[in-house]
Scaffold this motif. Sequence first.
Motif, mmCIF file in Angstrom:
data_model
loop_
_atom_site.group_PDB
_atom_site.id
_atom_site.type_symbol
_atom_site.label_atom_id
_atom_site.label_comp_id
_atom_site.label_asym_id
_atom_site.label_seq_id
_atom_site.Cartn_x
_atom_site.Cartn_y
_atom_site.Cartn_z
ATOM 1 N N TYR A 198 0.830 -1.200 0.000
ATOM 2 C CA TYR A 198 0.000 0.000 0.000
ATOM 3 C C TYR A 198 0.864 1.249 0.000
ATOM 4 O O TYR A 198 1.772 1.405 0.817
ATOM 5 C CB TYR A 198 -0.912 0.011 1.222
ATOM 6 C CG TYR A 198 -1.729 1.273 1.356
ATOM 7 C CD1 TYR A 198 -2.773 1.538 0.471
ATOM 8 C CD2 TYR A 198 -1.461 2.199 2.348
ATOM 9 C CE1 TYR A 198 -3.529 2.695 0.587
ATOM 10 C CE2 TYR A 198 -2.207 3.360 2.483
ATOM 11 C CZ TYR A 198 -3.244 3.600 1.594
ATOM 12 O OH TYR A 198 -3.982 4.741 1.706
ATOM 13 N N GLY A 199 0.585 2.171 -0.909
ATOM 14 C CA GLY A 199 1.225 3.486 -0.906
ATOM 15 C C GLY A 199 2.732 3.416 -0.848
ATOM 16 O O GLY A 199 3.390 2.789 -1.684
ATOM 17 N N ASP A 200 3.311 4.037 0.191
ATOM 18 C CA ASP A 200 4.762 4.099 0.335
ATOM 19 C C ASP A 200 5.392 2.734 0.546
ATOM 20 O O ASP A 200 6.598 2.579 0.357
ATOM 21 C CB ASP A 200 5.130 5.003 1.517
ATOM 22 C CG ASP A 200 4.841 6.466 1.223
ATOM 23 O OD1 ASP A 200 4.582 6.783 0.048
ATOM 24 O OD2 ASP A 200 4.868 7.276 2.164
ATOM 25 N N GLU A 201 4.608 1.742 0.963
ATOM 26 C CA GLU A 201 5.168 0.407 1.140
ATOM 27 C C GLU A 201 5.703 -0.138 -0.185
ATOM 28 O O GLU A 201 6.582 -0.996 -0.202
ATOM 29 C CB GLU A 201 4.096 -0.542 1.690
ATOM 30 C CG GLU A 201 3.561 -0.168 3.047
ATOM 31 C CD GLU A 201 4.582 -0.374 4.149
ATOM 32 O OE1 GLU A 201 5.496 -1.195 3.959
ATOM 33 O OE2 GLU A 201 4.471 0.298 5.184
ATOM 34 N N GLY A 202 5.175 0.350 -1.302
ATOM 35 C CA GLY A 202 5.635 -0.089 -2.615
ATOM 36 C C GLY A 202 6.359 1.001 -3.384
ATOM 37 O O GLY A 202 6.412 0.955 -4.624
ATOM 38 N N GLN A 203 6.928 1.948 -2.676
ATOM 39 C CA GLN A 203 7.556 3.099 -3.326
ATOM 40 C C GLN A 203 8.705 2.686 -4.240
ATOM 41 O O GLN A 203 8.842 3.198 -5.353
ATOM 42 C CB GLN A 203 8.050 4.080 -2.263
ATOM 43 C CG GLN A 203 8.563 5.401 -2.823
ATOM 44 C CD GLN A 203 8.905 6.394 -1.723
ATOM 45 O OE1 GLN A 203 9.183 6.000 -0.595
ATOM 46 N NE2 GLN A 203 8.868 7.669 -2.041
ATOM 47 N N HIS A 204 9.556 1.759 -3.790
ATOM 48 C CA HIS A 204 10.675 1.307 -4.626
ATOM 49 C C HIS A 204 10.158 0.611 -5.883
ATOM 50 O O HIS A 204 10.648 0.882 -6.996
ATOM 51 C CB HIS A 204 11.572 0.355 -3.835
ATOM 52 C CG HIS A 204 12.644 -0.280 -4.667
ATOM 53 N ND1 HIS A 204 13.783 0.390 -5.058
ATOM 54 C CD2 HIS A 204 12.738 -1.531 -5.213
ATOM 55 C CE1 HIS A 204 14.536 -0.414 -5.796
ATOM 56 N NE2 HIS A 204 13.923 -1.584 -5.899
ATOM 57 N N LEU B 85 7.673 15.612 6.377
ATOM 58 C CA LEU B 85 7.259 14.407 5.677
ATOM 59 C C LEU B 85 8.260 13.282 5.903
ATOM 60 O O LEU B 85 7.891 12.122 6.113
ATOM 61 C CB LEU B 85 7.104 14.685 4.179
ATOM 62 C CG LEU B 85 6.625 13.488 3.343
ATOM 63 C CD1 LEU B 85 5.247 13.035 3.800
ATOM 64 C CD2 LEU B 85 6.590 13.852 1.862
ATOM 65 N N GLY B 86 9.555 13.628 5.858
ATOM 66 C CA GLY B 86 10.567 12.599 6.072
ATOM 67 C C GLY B 86 10.482 12.001 7.462
ATOM 68 O O GLY B 86 10.578 10.782 7.638
ATOM 69 N N LEU B 87 10.288 12.851 8.474
ATOM 70 C CA LEU B 87 10.196 12.346 9.838
ATOM 71 C C LEU B 87 8.926 11.524 10.028
ATOM 72 O O LEU B 87 8.927 10.507 10.738
ATOM 73 C CB LEU B 87 10.220 13.510 10.829
ATOM 74 C CG LEU B 87 10.287 13.121 12.316
ATOM 75 C CD1 LEU B 87 11.484 12.228 12.591
ATOM 76 C CD2 LEU B 87 10.339 14.372 13.188
ATOM 77 N N PHE B 88 7.844 11.929 9.405
ATOM 78 C CA PHE B 88 6.607 11.147 9.452
ATOM 79 C C PHE B 88 6.875 9.728 8.960
ATOM 80 O O PHE B 88 6.473 8.739 9.586
ATOM 81 C CB PHE B 88 5.530 11.815 8.590
ATOM 82 C CG PHE B 88 4.231 11.053 8.540
ATOM 83 C CD1 PHE B 88 3.160 11.452 9.324
ATOM 84 C CD2 PHE B 88 4.073 9.953 7.719
ATOM 85 C CE1 PHE B 88 1.955 10.757 9.283
ATOM 86 C CE2 PHE B 88 2.879 9.251 7.675
ATOM 87 C CZ PHE B 88 1.813 9.662 8.464
ATOM 88 N N LYS B 89 7.555 9.612 7.819
ATOM 89 C CA LYS B 89 7.816 8.286 7.247
ATOM 90 C C LYS B 89 8.711 7.452 8.146
ATOM 91 O O LYS B 89 8.534 6.240 8.275
ATOM 92 C CB LYS B 89 8.449 8.433 5.862
ATOM 93 C CG LYS B 89 7.507 9.020 4.815
ATOM 94 C CD LYS B 89 8.204 9.139 3.470
ATOM 95 C CE LYS B 89 7.272 9.683 2.403
ATOM 96 N NZ LYS B 89 7.949 9.803 1.085
ATOM 97 N N ILE B 90 9.686 8.093 8.791
ATOM 98 C CA ILE B 90 10.587 7.367 9.687
ATOM 99 C C ILE B 90 9.818 6.823 10.888
ATOM 100 O O ILE B 90 9.909 5.638 11.238
ATOM 101 C CB ILE B 90 11.735 8.281 10.154
ATOM 102 C CG1 ILE B 90 12.659 8.611 8.975
ATOM 103 C CG2 ILE B 90 12.533 7.620 11.278
ATOM 104 C CD1 ILE B 90 13.678 9.689 9.291
ATOM 105 N N LEU B 91 9.033 7.694 11.522
ATOM 106 C CA LEU B 91 8.305 7.284 12.715
ATOM 107 C C LEU B 91 7.226 6.257 12.392
ATOM 108 O O LEU B 91 6.869 5.436 13.240
ATOM 109 C CB LEU B 91 7.684 8.508 13.393
ATOM 110 C CG LEU B 91 8.684 9.520 13.953
ATOM 111 C CD1 LEU B 91 7.945 10.698 14.571
ATOM 112 C CD2 LEU B 91 9.597 8.879 14.979
#
Length: 673
Positions: free
Chosen positions: A147-153, A194-200
Amino acid sequence: MRFTILRLLKPSELGMFHEYRRQGKERAKQRAINFDWDVVDTVFPSAEDQDTISINCRRLEDEHTVVEVASWLKRQHRNWRFEGDCPTSPFYKFVDPGVLFAMVVDASITPANASWVVIPADHPARSSILGHGESARLGKSAMIALYGDEGQHCQAVLSDHFPQLFKEAETVSMTSQKEYDDNHNDDDAAPDPLGLFKILARAGHSLPSAVADLVDNSLSHGAREIDITFPNPNVGGRWMCIRDDGTGMTPSGLRNAMKIGHQREYDNGDLGKFGYGLKGAAWSQADRLTVVSKAAGNQSTTFTWDKEHLAKTRRWALLNDPVALEHASAVDIGDSGTAVLLTQMRPSMEPARGKADSPYAQELAAIRSHLELVFHRYLEGKARGREKVVIRLNDEVLRANNPMGHPLTKEYDQHRIELPSSGPDKTPALYVRAYVTPNEAEFDEYIKDLPPLEQRVERDRHTLNGRANDAQGLYFYRLDRLIKWGGWEDLFAKDEHTKLIRVAIDFDRLADEQLQVDISKQLVRLPFAITKPLEDLIKAPRAAARLRYNKKEKPAPVTTGGGKNVSTTGKPAPNGVVPPTTAAGGGTTVAPLAPPPAVKKEKASIRLVSSGDKPWQRKTGFKGEEVEVTPLMPTLVRLVQLIDKDAEVKAALSEFLRALENAGVPNQLTDKA
């Protein structure tokens, strides 16, 4: 709702391509690609009540030509098939077993929109996708959905190699990133929102552990009743709310609570630690977090963190929009309290177990069993300095699952191990108590009178919904909240013959640093200096567990030294616990373990049931002896209702009914009826 779907195609699925048939490779007459049921349930939650799902698909007809074909998913028993398009182009002559099927689908509209491609075994895109951690679950499942960022690569690889089919991933975010970088060329090095959101959001939470962390916040604010609402995602989308009746927060208090890493004074009983739990737990599951809180005498306040807003503005800007109408009742709090609302929740990435229950039912069961275990002392009213807590999941009251609470469990004396002191009045310590649970024969005998379904439920609860062998080991309690359990932390090897032993290790906030409690409060590390004393304390109960496993009598208590019931300072041990002592010559010894207390037989209880073929029946079940009173004798029902609060009178009634049973009265009454 954008998903990336991956599958390594099998020979039976390749008949979908005419070229594969023309080459004489076809083994079966199937003209479709299999879609796993759990993937379809995740991507298309409404599919539960459908047999066909329409999808407008884009694919390659040749190397440069894109065609759009109306396709569909069709239910085949519990699984599904992707049908409606059988490419005839010789372009697909490369198709062989093991080619990678990749689809990016937008499931938020009807019909859904998708682009798909099959990638040859020697193609660099296939190597790049399968060589990345995003594809890890393909080792366990034939098909996965990211889902979403889980498949970003995966999305980036597909857009690089097949740009005519797949748009560049994260175009809006990338533009925002450039603007953000251009505007921050000075010495201001504030974290990128946004970057910190993704990390956390990737801090290691499962859905059950995230919910538990949010419950921690409720308990830290004195909640006595906590309501968790998690409706079926197939109806109204995927969202959750955790509401409590605690002290709540003022507007300024809530604003501070929404800050990442906000530092505040934690009292001795506060389950919080880093100022992270609320945000980290929520963001691990959802892209939008809304908190509604109200302190006594104040108006309620609403603040929201929204990932999309962070991506567009690149500023830590809280929203204060009112809660949507469909969620208003869930966040409705009384005179004081807090409601944590998660919306735009990401689908579960955990593979479904079997096909008996829906993924949603499995998620509910996982949340329930996790909370009943980790908060069992709170649910039992045994957490120190706390009133009994009631937690409801979709209006169902949770039942404490004490891993050491079976009536046949043998309990050993508690011991105290001091850790290095950080001050004269602050001595962190571990409180260690061993338990040996019943063996299988004893457990089966205890539950034999229960119906088969209840027997299975009790057995699952006893093994913590896993293998009994995995339940042995250390159980770490931080402020009466179970944070880690099972396994021996390298003290001993896991052994089938010691699977009956469970060791509770209690500590408070003073020991956090020495035990290196992590940011999610799920991991601890034992200091090397205490491993030997701990091993010595556990040796005797481990020996007793082996004997009980082998169905032999327990020998006399084993000692590992001549310890006394005093602390290392020579003073009496606090709270009656028995600490380890230091012998002459510097060797560490521990006090002898006392024999386990005798198991107490509980008094019979009386309860009303809705049906039965006799006025009352006496049963021996998991909770001991019970008298079940049916509606066949209204006067007896009324009497039970009147004495419900008086245990002594109920015991007397139970014995009176026993005398009638011995005289055969229940059978006589039934015959007359």
